[in-house]
Design an enzyme around this catalytic site. Structure first.
Site, PDB file in Angstrom:
ATOM      1  CD1 TRP A 101      -2.149  -2.143   1.958  1.00  0.00           C
ATOM      2  CD2 TRP A 101      -2.918  -1.339   0.012  1.00  0.00           C
ATOM      3  NE1 TRP A 101      -3.146  -2.981   1.520  1.00  0.00           N
ATOM      4  CE2 TRP A 101      -3.640  -2.516   0.337  1.00  0.00           C
ATOM      5  CE3 TRP A 101      -3.238  -0.662  -1.160  1.00  0.00           C
ATOM      6  CZ2 TRP A 101      -4.655  -3.032  -0.475  1.00  0.00           C
ATOM      7  CZ3 TRP A 101      -4.247  -1.168  -1.971  1.00  0.00           C
ATOM      8  CH2 TRP A 101      -4.932  -2.332  -1.630  1.00  0.00           C
ATOM      9  CG  ASP A 171      -3.170   3.931   4.244  1.00  0.00           C
ATOM     10  OD1 ASP A 171      -4.158   3.724   4.979  1.00  0.00           O
ATOM     11  OD2 ASP A 171      -2.949   3.288   3.195  1.00  0.00           O
ATOM     12  CE  LYS A 195      -8.773  -2.907   3.833  1.00  0.00           C
ATOM     13  NZ  LYS A 195      -7.567  -2.277   3.373  1.00  0.00           N
TER      14      LYS A 195
HETATM   15  C1  LIG Z   1      -7.070  -1.877   2.070  1.00  0.00           C
HETATM   16  C2  LIG Z   1      -6.025  -0.834   2.150  1.00  0.00           C
HETATM   17  C3  LIG Z   1      -5.900   0.158   1.176  1.00  0.00           C
HETATM   18  C4  LIG Z   1      -6.768   0.215  -0.043  1.00  0.00           C
HETATM   19  O1  LIG Z   1      -8.039   0.627   0.325  1.00  0.00           O
HETATM   20  P1  LIG Z   1      -9.172   0.920  -0.752  1.00  0.00           P
HETATM   21  O2  LIG Z   1     -10.218   1.583   0.109  1.00  0.00           O
HETATM   22  O3  LIG Z   1      -9.594  -0.364  -1.324  1.00  0.00           O
HETATM   23  O4  LIG Z   1      -8.634   1.840  -1.766  1.00  0.00           O
HETATM   24  C5  LIG Z   1      -4.933   1.119   1.351  1.00  0.00           C
HETATM   25  N1  LIG Z   1      -4.129   1.113   2.421  1.00  0.00           N
HETATM   26  C6  LIG Z   1      -4.217   0.167   3.370  1.00  0.00           C
HETATM   27  C7  LIG Z   1      -3.287   0.201   4.541  1.00  0.00           C
HETATM   28  C8  LIG Z   1      -5.168  -0.833   3.270  1.00  0.00           C
HETATM   29  O5  LIG Z   1      -5.252  -1.775   4.212  1.00  0.00           O
END
Ligand SMILES: *Cc1c(COP(=O)(O)O)cnc(C)c1O
Length: 360
Positions: A101, A171, A195
């Site tokens: 990511w 993030d 998540k």
């Molecule tokens: C799942 C995830 C993403 C991607 O998320 P989307 O909402 O599908 O774009 C980005 N960063 C992390 C840390 C993730 O776990």
């Protein structure tokens, strides 16, 4: 069949209580005679839903007044572009690459300016967090970017990087609300909610006010300007209204549980049950260095791909679902987010013990 123990990395398990409440309100929200899905996002009822959700999130995370909370769409992945578009005034940013990511965010930023990969743990398949105490931060970096919890590899920053005064952007998709954070240490905290918070379709961005300006990269779409969204209080256009409503319910649930300090204790306790087992097992082993282990995503392997597949299959039949590792790394991964009860982890460990005994 009743409810399973869902170890999915995302979209993931939600508190059963929240789902039941939403079910009760499905046809008639609070005497309105309609579902929240059918409601105008400009209605008085909805105004209250989104404002209450924001306030509860502010209470939970102790978000200072000089930070805005935005409820947006496009997932975390869209933020990979929005961040450089809004923040790259000098067109320079430093990225720490601790997994896929972070790498994707870095690659996206490369489209907009000079993104520097200043540290990486790719040399050991992202099984650790690099030492970030004295990195070569660029003098003219607009920000330093991290992925704080690495969903796929199961690592987590236990201390934030020393950004040498530069704005930190994080993030936190897979560790959002898993423990208390000091918001003042960040310029931007953001994450997709699917998540650890709510249903897919909502991304929450918490951003310091001075970073919200009209001075964005040329060509930045109106919708991707933080200023547009902040000025309109996330109602520039139709927001992911139902998703925000569920997030709001999860915030209430977290408050009722005792807040983030209590969630941290619970999460650590759950993670310990699983890690303690992995550390003494002769069959299963964790894939991450101990100091950097995530308390949200726990990857493990047997070392034999066929046996891994057998485990995933038998686990599923026993009601432990979505435990297969990410398609790029194989093995297993148990995501044990806020809504996973301790009992789910205990039962999983019992099942693993039995599997180990049967497959020695
Ligand atoms: C799942 C995830 C993403 C991607 O998320 P989307 O909402 O599908 O774009 C980005 N960063 C992390 C840390 C993730 O776990």
């Amino acid at each position: 069949m009743g409810r399973v123990y869902n170890f999915s990395a995302g979209p993931a398990v939600l508190p059963e209580e929240v789902l039941r409440e939403a079910a009760d309100e499905m046809l008639d929200y609070n005497g309105s005679g309609m579902s929240v899905m059918e409601m105008s996002h400009r209605s008085k009822e909805y105004q209250e839903i989104i404002e209450t959700a924001e306030q509860d999130l502010r209470d939970l995370m102790n978000i200072p007044d000089n930070y805005k909370v935005l409820f947006l769409q496009g997932g975390a992945s869209q933020q990979f572009a929005a961040i450089p578009m809004n923040l790259m005034k000098n067109k320079v940013a430093d990225y720490i690459i601790t997994g896929q990511w972070a790498k994707k965010a870095y690659q996206e930023a490369c489209l907009y300016g000079k993104a520097n990969a200043i540290a990486s743990s790719a040399d050991k398949t992202f099984s650790y967090i690099p030492d970030c105490s004295d990195l070569p931060i660029s003098d003219d970096a607009d920000y330093v970017y991290i992925c704080e919890n690495n969903t796929i590899y199961g690592t987590k920053y236990k201390t934030l990087p020393n950004t040498k005064g530069k704005t930190l952007v994080a993030d936190v998709s897979s560790c959002f609300l898993s423990e208390p954070v000091d918001v003042t240490k960040y310029g931007v905290i953001y994450g997709g909610v699917q998540k650890n918070i709510g249903p897919a379709g909502v991304v929450i961005v918490i951003i310091r006010e001075d970073l919200i300006t009209d001075d964005v990269l040329p060509g930045t779409p109106t919708m991707l300007k933080y200023k547009t969204q902040a000025d309109a209080k996330s109602l520039y256009n139709t927001p992911p209204a139902y998703g925000i409503y569920i997030c709001g319910k999860v915030f209430k649930w977290l408050k009722k549980m005792g807040g983030l300090e209590v969630m941290k204790q619970r999460n650590e306790e759950k993670a310990k049950i699983l890690y303690d087992f992995l550390d003494q097992s002769e069959l299963f082993k964790g894939t991450v260095v101990k100091e950097d282990r995530s308390i949200m995503n726990v990857p493990f392997v047997t070392g034999d791909a066929d046996l891994d597949a057998k485990f995933v299959k038998e686990a599923k039949a026993a009601g432990f679902v979505n435990i297969k590792g990410h398609r790029t790394v194989g093995g297993m991964r148990a995501s044990i987010y806020n809504a996973m009860p301790k009992e789910g982890v205990e039962k999983l460990v019992e099942f693993m013990k039995k599997f180990e005994a049967d497959n020695k």
